[in-house]
Design an enzyme around this catalytic site. Structure first.
Site, PDB file in Angstrom:
ATOM      1  CD  GLU A 167      -2.685   1.570   0.981  1.00 56.80           C
ATOM      2  OE1 GLU A 167      -3.389   1.141  -0.491  1.00 56.80           O
ATOM      3  OE2 GLU A 167      -2.160   2.919   0.010  1.00 56.80           O
ATOM      4  N   GLY A 181     -22.839   2.506   2.722  1.00 50.83           N
ATOM      5  CA  GLY A 181     -23.639   1.322   2.868  1.00 50.83           C
ATOM      6  C   GLY A 181     -23.139   0.177   1.713  1.00 50.83           C
ATOM      7  NE  ARG A 226     -16.635   6.547   1.763  1.00 51.57           N
ATOM      8  CZ  ARG A 226     -16.102   5.720   0.675  1.00 51.57           C
ATOM      9  NH1 ARG A 226     -15.437   4.744   0.301  1.00 51.57           N
ATOM     10  NH2 ARG A 226     -17.024   5.878  -0.753  1.00 51.57           N
ATOM     11  NE  ARG A 242     -17.232  12.026  -0.739  1.00 53.86           N
ATOM     12  CZ  ARG A 242     -16.331  10.760  -1.007  1.00 53.86           C
ATOM     13  NH1 ARG A 242     -15.638  11.201  -1.794  1.00 53.86           N
ATOM     14  NH2 ARG A 242     -16.453   9.659  -1.017  1.00 53.86           N
ATOM     15  CG  ASP A 296     -13.607   2.089  -7.618  1.00 54.73           C
ATOM     16  OD1 ASP A 296     -14.291   1.082  -7.552  1.00 54.73           O
ATOM     17  OD2 ASP A 296     -13.182   3.243  -7.221  1.00 54.73           O
ATOM     18  CB  ALA A 336     -17.730  -0.189  -1.968  1.00 50.52           C
TER      19      ALA A 336
HETATM   20  C1  LIG Z   1     -18.822   9.862  -2.655  1.00 45.58           C
HETATM   21  C2  LIG Z   1     -18.911   7.982  -2.958  1.00 45.58           C
HETATM   22  C3  LIG Z   1     -19.853   7.518  -2.491  1.00 45.58           C
HETATM   23  C4  LIG Z   1     -19.373   6.157  -2.344  1.00 45.58           C
HETATM   24  N1  LIG Z   1     -20.366   5.366  -2.463  1.00 45.58           N
HETATM   25  C5  LIG Z   1     -20.421   4.180  -2.461  1.00 45.58           C
HETATM   26  C6  LIG Z   1     -21.329   3.166  -1.720  1.00 45.58           C
HETATM   27  O1  LIG Z   1     -22.556   3.212  -1.302  1.00 45.58           O
HETATM   28  N2  LIG Z   1     -21.701   1.848  -2.005  1.00 45.58           N
HETATM   29  C7  LIG Z   1     -20.463   0.832  -2.677  1.00 45.58           C
HETATM   30  O2  LIG Z   1     -20.983   0.825  -2.067  1.00 45.58           O
HETATM   31  N3  LIG Z   1     -19.535   2.437  -3.260  1.00 45.58           N
HETATM   32  C8  LIG Z   1     -19.675   3.784  -3.148  1.00 45.58           C
HETATM   33  N4  LIG Z   1     -18.642   4.178  -3.357  1.00 45.58           N
HETATM   34  C9  LIG Z   1     -17.896   3.632  -4.323  1.00 45.58           C
HETATM   35  C10 LIG Z   1     -16.531   2.483  -3.320  1.00 45.58           C
HETATM   36  O3  LIG Z   1     -15.972   4.001  -2.704  1.00 45.58           O
HETATM   37  C11 LIG Z   1     -15.281   2.544  -4.565  1.00 45.58           C
HETATM   38  O4  LIG Z   1     -15.921   1.607  -5.493  1.00 45.58           O
HETATM   39  C12 LIG Z   1     -14.768   1.668  -3.156  1.00 45.58           C
HETATM   40  O5  LIG Z   1     -14.038   2.463  -2.261  1.00 45.58           O
HETATM   41  C13 LIG Z   1     -13.160   1.521  -4.281  1.00 45.58           C
HETATM   42  O6  LIG Z   1     -12.563   0.494  -3.502  1.00 45.58           O
HETATM   43  P1  LIG Z   1     -10.738  -0.460  -3.984  1.00 45.58           P
HETATM   44  O7  LIG Z   1     -10.276  -1.163  -3.272  1.00 45.58           O
HETATM   45  O8  LIG Z   1     -11.049  -0.711  -5.401  1.00 45.58           O
HETATM   46  O9  LIG Z   1     -10.143   1.275  -4.258  1.00 45.58           O
HETATM   47  P2  LIG Z   1      -9.556   2.130  -3.280  1.00 45.58           P
HETATM   48  O10 LIG Z   1     -10.691   2.455  -2.373  1.00 45.58           O
HETATM   49  O11 LIG Z   1      -9.245   3.404  -4.428  1.00 45.58           O
HETATM   50  O12 LIG Z   1      -8.410   2.185  -2.599  1.00 45.58           O
HETATM   51  C14 LIG Z   1      -7.105   1.579  -3.531  1.00 45.58           C
HETATM   52  C15 LIG Z   1      -5.827   1.676  -2.391  1.00 45.58           C
HETATM   53  O13 LIG Z   1      -4.757   1.402  -3.337  1.00 45.58           O
HETATM   54  C16 LIG Z   1      -3.759   2.502  -3.175  1.00 45.58           C
HETATM   55  N5  LIG Z   1      -2.839   3.116  -4.455  1.00 45.58           N
HETATM   56  C17 LIG Z   1      -3.361   3.909  -5.439  1.00 45.58           C
HETATM   57  N6  LIG Z   1      -1.909   3.212  -5.728  1.00 45.58           N
HETATM   58  C18 LIG Z   1      -1.229   2.645  -5.419  1.00 45.58           C
HETATM   59  C19 LIG Z   1       0.237   2.293  -5.965  1.00 45.58           C
HETATM   60  N7  LIG Z   1       0.682   2.618  -7.497  1.00 45.58           N
HETATM   61  N8  LIG Z   1       0.634   1.732  -4.983  1.00 45.58           N
HETATM   62  C20 LIG Z   1       0.582   1.061  -4.229  1.00 45.58           C
HETATM   63  N9  LIG Z   1      -1.003   1.692  -3.360  1.00 45.58           N
HETATM   64  C21 LIG Z   1      -1.444   2.175  -4.174  1.00 45.58           C
HETATM   65  C22 LIG Z   1      -4.979   3.551  -2.637  1.00 45.58           C
HETATM   66  O14 LIG Z   1      -3.882   4.346  -1.750  1.00 45.58           O
HETATM   67  C23 LIG Z   1      -5.594   2.936  -1.822  1.00 45.58           C
HETATM   68  O15 LIG Z   1      -5.424   2.674  -0.347  1.00 45.58           O
HETATM   69  C24 LIG Z   1     -18.597   5.803  -3.901  1.00 45.58           C
HETATM   70  C25 LIG Z   1     -17.741   6.299  -4.126  1.00 45.58           C
HETATM   71  C26 LIG Z   1     -17.777   7.641  -4.338  1.00 45.58           C
HETATM   72  C27 LIG Z   1     -16.906   8.416  -4.885  1.00 45.58           C
END
Ligand SMILES: Cc1cc2nc3c(=O)[nH]c(=O)nc-3n(C[C@H](O)[C@H](O)[C@H](O)COP(=O)(O)OP(=O)(O)OC[C@H]3O[C@@H](n4cnc5c(N)ncnc54)[C@H](O)[C@@H]3O)c2cc1C
Ligand SMILES: *[C@@H]1O[C@H](CO)[C@@H](O)[C@H](O)[C@H]1NC(C)=O
Length: 435
Positions: free
Chosen positions: A38, A51, A111, A192, A319, A332
């Site tokens: 990370e 949620g 979160r 937000r 994502d 998520a």
């Molecule tokens: C306003 C908002 C509200 C939302 N509400 C909801 C909801 O209610 N329910 C829901 O299901 N979804 C919701 N979502 C979507 C949800 O937030 C995302 O789909 C989810 O957080 C994605 O998780 P992830 O672990 O795939 O990516 P991320 O949370 O982006 O995690 C990526 C991680 O990788 C790390 N990283 C990045 N680049 C590198 C690198 N080069 N090397 C090493 N580490 C790196 C980052 O630091 C981070 O810790 C919402 C999104 C937004 C914008």
């Protein structure tokens, strides 16, 4: 290190967000060795509330026995087990319609609370912080080599990029110059914030902040729900850009900002003058936002989707693979479903040689691509409906709720067991030399 035995087999997970942490716990539960790399100095979630949809909870149940209980420990109880939509353009808070979310379903939480609760389950020696991936070398045989920004390297049998919407791993597996290297601006931005529950109740009375509400109207909507065991009200206000968006304002270049400083008056203006929200409740909610705050551009991958989620022994999930907007509360959950399917195919292929690992990632891709792409598009569609972009639907609560049911139920009613069965049968087929 070779891939020849299961004990040598090692998964590198890039990113300790919701997807990466769930993948780690799923592999832990299946006895597969892994390391999370990370970039940040610790677990970190930005933003306020989140949620989880019923399909996400079902996936959690199978990831690791402690994942769902950990979420439930910090989830906020529902005031009512419904999504409720209110017409934001009337002064009298007319309830347009509601949708059942299941008993204690679709609970929200902060979160950071949720991620921390899950992180407690991850053994400390399986996570390395301050490691930002820069490059990955993939020889035909033998382990992959990971190169980090700090000049250090590491080895792994397979790499999973869970590194979010601006994924570096995605860029590494795409052909050079691919438009999918960057997500695109959806011409919507949001504000937000968390308000103290005492202030919310003083302004809105006890009922409105006790459960989930969505106030909708032309060009904007606000969602509110309680978090932190009813100590705070989570508020998300989304605004559609008027006219054509200016791409220079939210540049795509790596390191550029997708947030901009703003003030509450801008939010107030958008809802009252531009969008015609006459709901007294909406005005009160807007005044619960801080006077100075950031606005966030909403990006997704609908316009330039990744053509596939893997290349060789490298793949992307969450994502990183298919970022979507927040409107269906589904993003998520997609990452959690990905993590479960991936852990199953990887566990089945572990120790079987490089070629089998590739086949496992191929199976993951073929089972997850359509599902996740559909959610990216349905998320856009839902916001168009919230923002009254289809007047024949928005003017008719019955039609509106039918559309909501169609979209949300499509996300919720997903048979993940069947997806796992199919993915595993592909891997088994290769193992037995049948495919
Ligand atoms: C306003 C908002 C509200 C939302 N509400 C909801 C909801 O209610 N329910 C829901 O299901 N979804 C919701 N979502 C979507 C949800 O937030 C995302 O789909 C989810 O957080 C994605 O998780 P992830 O672990 O795939 O990516 P991320 O949370 O982006 O995690 C990526 C991680 O990788 C790390 N990283 C990045 N680049 C590198 C690198 N080069 N090397 C090493 N580490 C790196 C980052 O630091 C981070 O810790 C919402 C999104 C937004 C914008
Ligand atoms: C939540 O709040 C209630 C009442 O305010 C309290 O009884 C309960 O113990 C709290 N739960 C947690 C997990 O903090």
């Amino acid at each position: 290190m070779t891939d020849s035995s299961k004990s040598e087999f090692h998964v590198a997970i890039i990113g300790a967000g919701i997807t990466g942490v769930n993948l780690a716990l799923a592999l832990l539960h299946r006895g597969v060795r892994y390391t999370i790399y990370e970039r940040s100095p610790g677990y970190r979630e930005i933003g306020a509330g989140i949620g989880f949809s019923p399909n996400a909870e079902r996936a959690m149940l199978r990831i690791h026995p402690e994942v769902l209980p950990a979420f439930k420990r910090v989830a906020n109880p529902n005031g009512k087990d419904y999504f409720q939509w209110i017409d934001g353009c009337r002064p009298d808070d007319l309830l347009l319609c509601r949708l059942f979310v299941g008993e204690n379903g679709f609970q929200g939480g902060r979160r950071q609370d949720i991620l921390e609760e899950w992180a407690k389950l991850v053994p400390r020696d399986t996570v390395q912080f301050g490691k930002e991936i820069r490059d990955i070398e993939e020889p035909e045989k033998g382990p992959l080599t990971l190169h980090f920004q700090d000049g250090s390297t590491a080895h792994a049998s397979v790499v999973v990029g869970c590194d979010g919407i601006r994924s570096r791993v995605r860029q590494l597996i795409l052909p050079p110059g691919s438009p999918a290297a960057h997500a695109s601006y959806t011409a919507k931005y949001c504000f937000r914030a968390l308000a103290p529950m005492s202030a919310a109740v003083a302004s809105l009375g006890p009922y409105k902040p006790s459960t989930r509400f969505m106030y909708i109207g032309p060009g904007a909507h606000i969602i509110t729900y309680p978090v932190g065991n009813n100590t705070q009200l989570n508020m998300l206000a989304v605004v559609s850009e008027n006219g054509s968006p200016d791409p220079s304002r939210w540049p795509l270049a790596p390191g550029s900002h997708h947030t901009a400083p703003s003030v509450r008056e801008e939010l107030e203006r958008a809802f009252t003058e531009e969008c015609g929200f006459y709901s007294h409740t909406v005005h009160k909610i807007v005044r619960l936002f801080p006077e100075r705050l950031d606005k966030w551009a909403i990006f997704d991958m609908a316009e330039n989707p990744a053509p596939q989620y893997h290349r060789g022994r490298i793949c992307i999930a969450g994502d990183a693979a298919h970022a979507s907007g927040p409107h269906l509360g589904a993003g998520a959950g997609m990452g959690i479903e990905d993590a479960l399917v991936l852990s199953e195919v990887i566990a089945r292929a572990a120790g079987g040689g490089e070629w089998l690992v590739e086949k496992a990632l191929e199976a993951f891709n073929s089972l997850r691509y359509e599902r996740t792409q559909e959610v990216v598009h349905m998320t856009r569609e839902s916001c168009e409906l919230f923002h009254w972009r289809r007047p024949e639907v928005s003017g008719d609560p019955q039609k509106f709720v039918a559309e909501m049911e169609r979209l949300f139920h499509r996300v919720w009613h997903y048979d993940i067991e069947e997806a796992i069965r199919q993915a595993l049968s592909i891997v088994e087929g290769h193992k037995a030399g049948r495919l």
